[in-house]
Scaffold this motif. Structure first.
Motif, PDB file in Angstrom:
ATOM      1  N   GLY A 181      87.645   2.165  43.058  1.00 49.17           N
ATOM      2  CA  GLY A 181      88.863   1.702  43.560  1.00 49.17           C
ATOM      3  C   GLY A 181      89.956   2.637  43.388  1.00 49.17           C
ATOM      4  O   GLY A 181      90.644   3.000  44.030  1.00 49.17           O
ATOM      5  N   ALA A 182      89.895   3.330  42.256  1.00 47.73           N
ATOM      6  CA  ALA A 182      91.010   4.343  41.662  1.00 47.73           C
ATOM      7  C   ALA A 182      90.814   5.505  42.457  1.00 47.73           C
ATOM      8  O   ALA A 182      91.694   6.264  42.897  1.00 47.73           O
ATOM      9  CB  ALA A 182      91.130   4.592  40.180  1.00 47.73           C
ATOM     10  N   VAL A 190      91.988   4.908  45.918  1.00 43.03           N
ATOM     11  CA  VAL A 190      93.582   4.918  46.037  1.00 43.03           C
ATOM     12  C   VAL A 190      94.165   6.152  45.986  1.00 43.03           C
ATOM     13  O   VAL A 190      94.987   6.609  46.894  1.00 43.03           O
ATOM     14  CB  VAL A 190      94.096   3.979  45.012  1.00 43.03           C
ATOM     15  CG1 VAL A 190      95.554   3.882  44.864  1.00 43.03           C
ATOM     16  CG2 VAL A 190      93.671   2.322  45.371  1.00 43.03           C
ATOM     17  N   TRP A 244      93.796   8.316  49.460  1.00 40.53           N
ATOM     18  CA  TRP A 244      94.897   8.029  50.528  1.00 40.53           C
ATOM     19  C   TRP A 244      96.132   7.767  50.195  1.00 40.53           C
ATOM     20  O   TRP A 244      96.884   7.646  50.926  1.00 40.53           O
ATOM     21  CB  TRP A 244      94.171   6.694  51.443  1.00 40.53           C
ATOM     22  CG  TRP A 244      93.032   7.151  52.061  1.00 40.53           C
ATOM     23  CD1 TRP A 244      93.033   7.793  53.264  1.00 40.53           C
ATOM     24  CD2 TRP A 244      91.732   6.711  51.964  1.00 40.53           C
ATOM     25  NE1 TRP A 244      91.858   7.781  53.702  1.00 40.53           N
ATOM     26  CE2 TRP A 244      90.917   7.143  52.920  1.00 40.53           C
ATOM     27  CE3 TRP A 244      91.113   5.894  50.798  1.00 40.53           C
ATOM     28  CZ2 TRP A 244      89.516   7.188  53.011  1.00 40.53           C
ATOM     29  CZ3 TRP A 244      89.775   5.697  51.176  1.00 40.53           C
ATOM     30  CH2 TRP A 244      89.040   6.150  52.173  1.00 40.53           C
ATOM     31  N   ALA A 245      96.540   7.931  48.928  1.00 39.80           N
ATOM     32  CA  ALA A 245      98.115   8.061  48.517  1.00 39.80           C
ATOM     33  C   ALA A 245      98.454   9.207  48.744  1.00 39.80           C
ATOM     34  O   ALA A 245      98.115  10.179  48.501  1.00 39.80           O
ATOM     35  CB  ALA A 245      98.076   7.326  46.999  1.00 39.80           C
ATOM     36  N   ASN A 277      95.117  14.831  44.995  1.00 40.15           N
ATOM     37  CA  ASN A 277      93.521  14.646  44.835  1.00 40.15           C
ATOM     38  C   ASN A 277      92.972  15.052  43.835  1.00 40.15           C
ATOM     39  O   ASN A 277      92.048  14.690  42.889  1.00 40.15           O
ATOM     40  CB  ASN A 277      92.569  14.523  46.052  1.00 40.15           C
ATOM     41  CG  ASN A 277      93.309  13.533  47.272  1.00 40.15           C
ATOM     42  OD1 ASN A 277      93.852  12.626  47.014  1.00 40.15           O
ATOM     43  ND2 ASN A 277      92.853  13.812  48.529  1.00 40.15           N
TER      44      ASN A 277
END
Length: 81
Positions: free
Chosen positions: A29-30, A33, A36-37, A42
């Motif tokens: 999940g991290a 996130v 796409w943040a 990245n």
């Protein structure tokens, strides 16, 4: 006594596997996130999370292997006596 040890080994294995699954889901999940943040680089996310990811996986797999091998080792020792 054998049955109690087998049950305990099963429950410890189950708890460790469930904890590993929860850790994996939270780390994935991290990762998602971070991908796409817009405000997060990245490369920095992967640089920070990758060592923790490898450490958690390695530790839990080692623990599971140790529990299973010690349980199986007790069975072989008793058969040889």
């Amino acid at each position: 006594m054998e049955s109690m040890k087998a049950k305990l080994t099963f429950y410890v294995t189950l708890i460790v596997a469930a904890t590993l699954c929860l850790c994996m889901l939270s780390m994935v999940g991290a990762f998602l996130v971070g991908l796409w943040a817009k405000e997060v680089d990245n490369a920095e996310i992967f640089k920070l999370i990758s060592p923790a990811f490898q450490t958690i996986i390695g530790g839990f797999i080692g623990l599971l292997a140790g529990v299973k091998l010690s349980h199986d080792d007790d069975k072989h020792c008793k058969r040889g006596d």
